[in-house]
Design an enzyme around this catalytic site. Structure first.
Site, mmCIF file in Angstrom:
data_model
loop_
_atom_site.group_PDB
_atom_site.id
_atom_site.type_symbol
_atom_site.label_atom_id
_atom_site.label_comp_id
_atom_site.label_asym_id
_atom_site.label_seq_id
_atom_site.Cartn_x
_atom_site.Cartn_y
_atom_site.Cartn_z
ATOM 1 N N GLY A 84 -37.676 -27.996 -43.275
ATOM 2 C CA GLY A 84 -37.089 -29.325 -43.097
ATOM 3 C C GLY A 84 -37.098 -30.116 -44.385
ATOM 4 C CD GLN A 144 -38.298 -40.213 -42.012
ATOM 5 O OE1 GLN A 144 -38.996 -40.312 -41.009
ATOM 6 N NE2 GLN A 144 -38.465 -39.243 -42.901
ATOM 7 C CE1 TYR A 147 -38.015 -34.839 -41.630
ATOM 8 C CE2 TYR A 147 -39.016 -36.415 -40.131
ATOM 9 C CZ TYR A 147 -39.092 -35.257 -40.875
ATOM 10 O OH TYR A 147 -40.247 -34.508 -40.852
ATOM 11 C CE1 TYR A 179 -45.082 -40.814 -42.528
ATOM 12 C CE2 TYR A 179 -45.583 -41.265 -40.221
ATOM 13 C CZ TYR A 179 -44.737 -41.378 -41.307
ATOM 14 O OH TYR A 179 -43.543 -42.025 -41.185
#
Ligand code: CAA
Length: 240
Positions: A84, A144, A147, A179
């Protein structure tokens, strides 16, 4: 005979930890990478895990690469769609190119990785499809839109594949890492990263190995009844 696992983006970051964990479990492992020949060669030298270069955004390249892995390593029983990229920008600044790059790699890349191995899994009546999604597919994220759309899409993919594969002994599940301490998160400006860490109740970034252990469990025979699920591993940052 040992099963064979393919990990896309498997020579760096979370993917490298997954490749190593699966090897430690006794699987034959092949890892793909997109461009960094030097990092891949170093990874193979250090781990003994074979690396293959192709662009997951390209169906024909993926199909040819997978055929090569199957000839050289073995028929793929476990596929981990991990590759990714990010192209972060606030929506008003996001370009169509940034949108398409992320969709092509992160979302179409999952199709391109799983589709060529699916028929073999159906024939052999066993398969594990594990897609690495993200907390940001669950909650959305400033800058994002691209994403987050792909990572939310991953959840639709596994829920659908789970229904199609269940009777053929195939499971499809997603992991949503929060994260994690990887280059991708380290690329976020330091001030923003500090503010992200302050929002994680556990008080730290996750480690790649903490995601790899989830993958090893989902790859095992013990997980057969877990199908179409999402495992969140985010230090209590977000609950679905
Ligand atoms: N929430 C609210 N506001 C935010 C914000 C956030 N999370 N991040 C930035 N902003 C604000 C800034 O404070 C700034 O506001 P002001 O203009 O009022 O000062 C504005 O948005 C930024 O505007 P800029 O024009 O300066 O933005 P930019 O074009 O330079 O882009 C950025 C900067 C790309 C948004 C950068 O801040 C960034 O990379 N942010 C991090 C995004 C992020 O969290 N990405 C996740 C990467 S990790 C990952 O994806 C792995 C995973 O799965 C978890």
């Amino acid at each position: 005979m040992a099963r064979t696992a393919l990990v896309t983006g498997g020579s760096r970051g979370i993917g490298a930890a997954i490749s190593k964990a699966l090897k430690a479990e006794g699987y034959n492992v092949a890892a793909t990478y997109a461009g960094n020949d030097e990092a891949a060669a170093k990874f193979t030298e250090e781990t003994g895990i074979a690396t293959y270069k192709w662009n997951v955004a390209d169906y024909e390249e993926s199909k040819a690469g997978i055929a090569k892995v199957e000839a050289e390593v073995g028929a793929i029983d476990i596929v981990v769609a991990n590759a990714g990229i990010t192209r972060d920008a606030p929506f008003h600044k996001m370009t169509p190119e940034q949108w398409h790059q992320v969709i092509d790699t992160n979302l179409t890349g999952v199709f391109n990785t799983v589709h060529p191995v699916w028929s073999g899994m159906r024939e052999r009546k066993f398969g594990r499809v594990i897609v690495i999604s993200s907390i940001n597919g669950q909650k959305g994220q400033f800058a994002q839109v691209n994403y987050a759309a792909t990572k939310a899409g991953d959840l639709g993919i596994v829920k659908s594949l789970a229904q199609e594969g269940a009777r053929a002994g195939i499971t499809a599940n997603a992991i949503c890492p929060g994260y994690i301490a990887t280059e991708m998160v380290m690329a976020v400006p330091e001030k923003v990263r500090d503010s992200i860490i302050s929002q994680i109740p556990t008080g730290r970034l996750g480690e790649p190995e903490e995601i790899a252990r989830c993958v090893a469990f989902l790859a095992s025979d013990d997980s057969q009844f877990i199908n179409g699920s999402t495992i969140s591993a985010n230090g209590a940052q977000f609950f679905v």
